[in-house]
Design a protein around this motif. Structure first.
Motif, mmCIF file in Angstrom:
data_model
loop_
_atom_site.group_PDB
_atom_site.id
_atom_site.type_symbol
_atom_site.label_atom_id
_atom_site.label_comp_id
_atom_site.label_asym_id
_atom_site.label_seq_id
_atom_site.Cartn_x
_atom_site.Cartn_y
_atom_site.Cartn_z
ATOM 1 N N UNK A 134 79.019 17.544 25.077
ATOM 2 C CA UNK A 134 77.615 17.680 26.231
ATOM 3 C C UNK A 134 77.209 15.936 25.587
ATOM 4 N N UNK A 135 77.141 15.277 26.946
ATOM 5 C CA UNK A 135 75.953 13.839 25.668
ATOM 6 C C UNK A 135 74.983 13.678 26.193
ATOM 7 N N UNK A 136 74.467 14.127 25.707
ATOM 8 C CA UNK A 136 72.287 14.288 26.183
ATOM 9 C C UNK A 136 72.167 15.334 26.944
ATOM 10 N N UNK A 137 72.670 15.757 28.202
ATOM 11 C CA UNK A 137 72.441 16.187 28.943
ATOM 12 C C UNK A 137 73.350 16.920 29.468
ATOM 13 N N UNK A 138 73.560 18.120 29.987
ATOM 14 C CA UNK A 138 74.840 18.766 30.995
ATOM 15 C C UNK A 138 75.260 18.017 31.753
ATOM 16 N N UNK A 139 74.574 17.440 33.024
ATOM 17 C CA UNK A 139 74.584 16.893 34.108
ATOM 18 C C UNK A 139 75.889 15.490 33.607
ATOM 19 N N UNK A 140 75.154 15.544 32.595
ATOM 20 C CA UNK A 140 76.773 14.067 32.076
ATOM 21 C C UNK A 140 77.852 13.872 31.171
ATOM 22 N N UNK A 141 78.598 14.597 32.790
ATOM 23 C CA UNK A 141 79.560 15.630 32.740
ATOM 24 C C UNK A 141 80.656 13.856 31.831
#
Ligand SMILES: Nc1ncnc2c1ncn2[C@@H]1O[C@H](COP(=O)(O)OP(=O)(O)OP(=O)(O)O)[C@@H](O)[C@H]1O
Ligand SMILES: [Mg+2]
Lengths: 245, 383
Positions: free
Chosen positions: B92-99
Motif C-alpha cells: 500500500x502506498x500511503x493509503x489503501x485507496x491508492x491501489x
C-alpha cells in the motif's frame, strides 16, 4: 344541370349510379343510402339538406373518395372512383377534391400559409410557385395579411376562410363542404357564404355543400333533400343565386 | 425536404413533453455510454493481451505459488522465446485507496517477455544494479507525481512482517500498445526473495512465457502442464488473454450485469417513448385524417410519425452521448485509477447512436402503423 333520377346525359361532371351504403352495427344492417342517383354538371353549386343521420356526410365522403359505396358506381370527370385502389384514390383526391369541414380542421402548429401550402407539397411545384399559389388563394379569401398567423390567432370565420384557401389552392375539380357554417355566428357564416358564392360565380367552381342552414342553402343553384336514403329535388334556386351574383 | 417544416412543427407541439422525452433518451444514453466504457475498461486487458504469451499458474489457484526451479524444466520445451516470473506484492502506498499492482519481477527476462513495456536503457541499467530499485508505469508515476530518483515507501503486511519497504524509482515504463497497461510497479525478485522467511523462499507467483510462434500456444501450454502433472505443484497454463479474462471474472460477471442493466434501460425507454408517441398520435387523429383527405398517402403519414420519434431519439441520444463523453474523464479522475483507462471509443459512440435510433424507430412503429391504418372517415367522425 343537376338530376337525381339517373337520367343524366353522360356528360355530367359527377355521375352517381345506384349507390347503396350500408353500415352494420351490432350485427344489424343499416341502409343509409339506397339506389341513389345523382348527376352534377361542371360549375354547379348544390346544397344538400336533410335530417340529422340521413346520410349527408356519408354521401359527401363517397363523392370525395374517402369511403366506398356498398353497391353502385361514382364517376367523376370520366374516372370511375369506386374501383380505384386506396393508393390511387388518395392521389385522385389530391388532384380533384377540395374539402371544407365544419370544424375547419387546420393544423394548429402550422401558420395560415403553411396550412394552405399543405396540398401543394404533394405536387411538383417549386417553392416559389407554391408561394405564388398560396398567396393567390389567401388573397381570394381575403387573408393575405394574416398568412403568418396561427389558427389560434384567428377567429372561427377566419379559420374557415383559411380552410377554404387550402381547399382551392391546388385548383381541384370540385369542392365538398360539410356544414361549412355550422360552427359560426351569423355574420361570419354570411362571409363564408359570400366567399363560396364568389367561388361559384367568379371562379366557376363546382361546389357540393351539406348544410342545415336555410340561408346557406339559398345561395346554392340547386337544393336537394336527402331523405330515407334517396335524394329529392327541393326548390330550384337558380334565380335566387343569379340575383345574388 | 418539403415535409420538414411539418415534421418540426409537430415535434415542437408540446414543448414540455418533448423536453421530457429527449431527457429520457439523454439519460438512457448517458447510462449506456457509461456502462459501455466501464465494460470495455474491464475487458481491455483481454483485448490488448499478447497472443504470443502464456501464463503459467498453480493449478489450485493463482494465489498458490510455484517453485522457481520449475523454470528450467519449462525451458526444455521447444518453441519458447523467453520466460519470466512475477510475484504479487500487495503493498500500500500511503493509503489503501491508492491501489496499483506491484510485481516482483525476474529482471533478466521481464523485458524480453514484455517488449511493449518500454524502459529507457540507462534507467533499466540503474535498476539492474539497484537492489532496492523499482520501475513504475507512466500512469502510476503521473498519478502520484513521482519522478525518477524519488524514494517510495510501500507498506505491506504480507511479507517480512509489518513495516515499510523503501524503493528507489529508477525508471518509468511506457506501453507501446494503445490502451496497454501503464500502472504496474516492478521491484527485483532477488530483493523480495531475500526478505522471505525460509519456508517461503524460492517460490514465485506465476510464469509468463513468450512463444516463438503464437500458433504453438496450445502445444506449449499442454506440454507445460504435462511436465508438472501429478507433482506437488501442478500447473495451469493458458494464453494471456484467457488469463486476463478469468482475472476480470473475479470482479463478478460484469458483462452480465451490464447487459442486464442495459436491457432494463432499453425496455423502459421503449415503453416510455412508445407511450409518448402513442399519445402524440392519438391527440392529432383529426389532423392526420385531414392530411390524408388532402392527399397525403398512408405511407407518408407512417414515415412522418416514425420520423418524429427517430428525430427525438437522435437529439436525445446525441445529448446523452455528449454528456457522457464529457463526464467520463471526470469520473476516471474520481476513481483514482482503480480501473484501467476509461475512454469513450468511437465504437461506443456509434453503438450508442445506433441504440438510440433503434429505440426511436421501434417506439414509433406501433403508433406509426396506427396512423397509417387510420381511416379518414372514422377519424373525422370521432371528433
Ligand atoms: N362508421 C359507421 N358505422 C356505423 N354507422 C355509421 C357509420 N357512419 C355513419 N353511420 C350512420 O349512418 C347514418 C348517417 O350518418 P351521417 O353522418 O352521414 O349523417 P348526417 O346526415 O351527416 O348527419 P348530421 O346532420 O348529424 O351530420 C347515421 O345513422 C350514422 O349513425
Ligand atoms: Mg354530417
Amino acid at each position: 344541370m343537376v338530376r337525381v333520377d339517373g337520367s343524366g346525359s353522360g356528360g355530367a361532371l359527377i355521375q352517381v349510379r345506384g349507390v347503396d351504403k350500408n353500415y352494420s352495427r351490432a350485427g344489424e344492417e343499416i341502409h343509409v343510402l339506397q339506389s341513389l342517383n345523382l348527376d352534377v354538371d361542371k360549375g354547379e353549386f348544390v346544397a344538400f339538406m336533410g335530417p340529422s343521420g340521413s346520410g349527408k356526410t356519408t354521401l359527401l365522403n363517397l363523392l370525395g373518395g374517402l369511403d366506398v359505396p356498398t353497391h353502385g358506381s361514382i364517376t367523376v370527370d370520366g374516372d370511375e372512383i369506386t374501383h380505384m385502389s386506396a393508393g390511387k384514390l388518395t392521389q385522385w383526391r389530391a388532384r380533384h377534391v377540395g374539402f371544407i369541414f365544419q370544424m375547419y380542421n387546420l393544423i394548429p402548429v402550422l401558420n395560415a400559409f403553411q396550412n394552405v401550402e399543405l396540398p401543394l407539397l404533394l405536387t411538383k411545384l417549386s417553392k416559389s410557385e407554391r408561394r405564388q399559389h398560396v398567396e393567390a388563394a389567401l388573397t381570394i379569401v381575403g387573408l393575405a395579411e394574416r398568412m403568418n398567423h396561427y389558427p389560434r390567432q384567428l377567429s372561427g370565420g377566419q379559420e374557415q376562410r383559411v380552410a377554404i384557401a387550402r381547399a382551392i389552392v391546388a385548383d381541384p375539380t370540385f369542392l365538398l363542404c360539410d356544414e361549412p357554417t355550422g360552427d359560426l355566428d351569423r355574420k361570419s357564416a354570411d362571409e363564408i357564404l359570400d366567399l363560396l358564392t364568389r367561388l361559384s360565380t367568379e371562379y366557376h367552381k363546382t361546389i357540393l355543400m351539406v348544410t342545415h342552414d336555410p340561408a346557406a342553402a339559398e345561395r346554392a343553384h340547386t337544393l336537394l333533400h336527402l331523405n330515407k336514403g334517396v335524394l329529392v329535388e327541393g326548390a330550384h334556386l337558380d334565380q335566387v343565386a343569379g340575383g345574388v351574383a | 425536404m418539403k415535409y420538414s417544416s411539418l415534421l418540426f412543427a409537430n415535434l415542437f407541439r408540446k414543448k414540455v413533453r418533448l423536453m421530457l422525452t429527449i431527457g429520457s433518451f439523454a439519460a438512457a444514453l448517458f447510462l449506456f455510454t457509461f456502462l459501455a466504457v466501464v465494460k470495455s475498461a474491464f475487458s481491455r486487458g483481454v483485448e490488448v493481451a499478447g497472443a504470443d504469451r502464456l501464463v503459467v499458474i498453480n493449478r489450485t489457484s493463482i494465489i498458490q505459488p510455484l517453485p522457481i526451479a520449475d523454470r528450467d524444466k519449462i525451458l526444455t520445451i521447444p518453441g519458447i522465446k523467453a520466460i519470466t516470473h512475477n510475484n504479487w506484492f500487495g503493498g500500500v502506498y500511503q493509503d489503501e485507496k491508492n491501489f496499483f499492482p506491484q510485481f516482483a519481477i525476474d529482471i533478466e527476462n521481464q523485458r524480453m517477455v514484455f517488449p511493449e513495456m518500454v524502459v529507457p536503457d540507462d534507467q533499466w541499467k540503474t535498476f539492474l544494479n539497484d537492489r532496492q530499485g523499482a520501475i513504475a508505469g507512466a500512469r502510476t508515476a503521473k498519478r502520484f507525481g513521482w519522478k525518477v530518483g524519488d524514494r517510495i515507501p510501500i507498506k505491506t503486511t504480507l511479507f517480512g512482517g509489518p513495516g515499510a519497504w523503501e524503493f528507489n524509482l529508477d525508471g518509468i515504463y511506457h506501453n507501446d500498445r494503445p490502451g496497454g497497461d501503464e500502472s504496474q510497479f516492478w521491484l527485483q525478485y532477488k530483493y523480495f526473495d531475500e526478505s522471505m522467511p525460509a519456508d517461503q523462499k524460492g517460490l514465485i507467483g506465476w510464469y509468463v512465457i513468450r512463444l516463438d510462434n503464437p500458433e504453438d500456444a496450445a502445444r506449449v501450454a499442454g506440454a507445460v502442464d504435462a511436465v508438472f502433472a501429478n507433482s506437488t505443484y501442478e500447473t495451469k497454463t493458458e494464453t494471456e488473454s484467457a488469463f486476463a479474462a478469468s482475472w476480470v471474472k473475479q470482479f463478478g460477471n460484469i458483462e452480465f450485469l451490464i447487459l442486464t442493466i442495459g436491457s432494463v434501460v432499453f425496455f423502459t425507454l421503449l415503453l416510455v417513448t412508445g407511450n409518448t408517441m402513442a399519445i402524440a398520435v392519438r391527440e392529432r387523429t383529426a389532423e392526420l385524417a385531414v392530411l390524408k383527405a388532402v392527399g397525403f398517402s398512408d405511407r407518408a403519414v407512417l414515415f412522418m410519425v416514425l420520423g418524429e420519434s427517430i428525430l427525438i431519439a437522435a437529439i436525445g441520444g446525441t445529448l446523452g452521448l455528449v454528456f457522457a463523453a464529457a463526464a467520463v474523464p471526470v469520473l476516471a479522475n474520481a476513481l483514482n485509477g482503480l480501473l484501467p483507462v476509461l475512454v469513450v471509443s468511437p465504437v461506443t459512440l456509434l453503438t450508442g447512436v445506433g441504440f438510440a435510433l433503434a429505440v426511436g424507430a421501434l417506439s414509433g412503429l406501433i403508433p406509426a402503423f396506427g396512423a397509417m391504418r387510420l381511416r379518414v372517415v372514422d377519424a373525422l367522425r370521432r371528433v
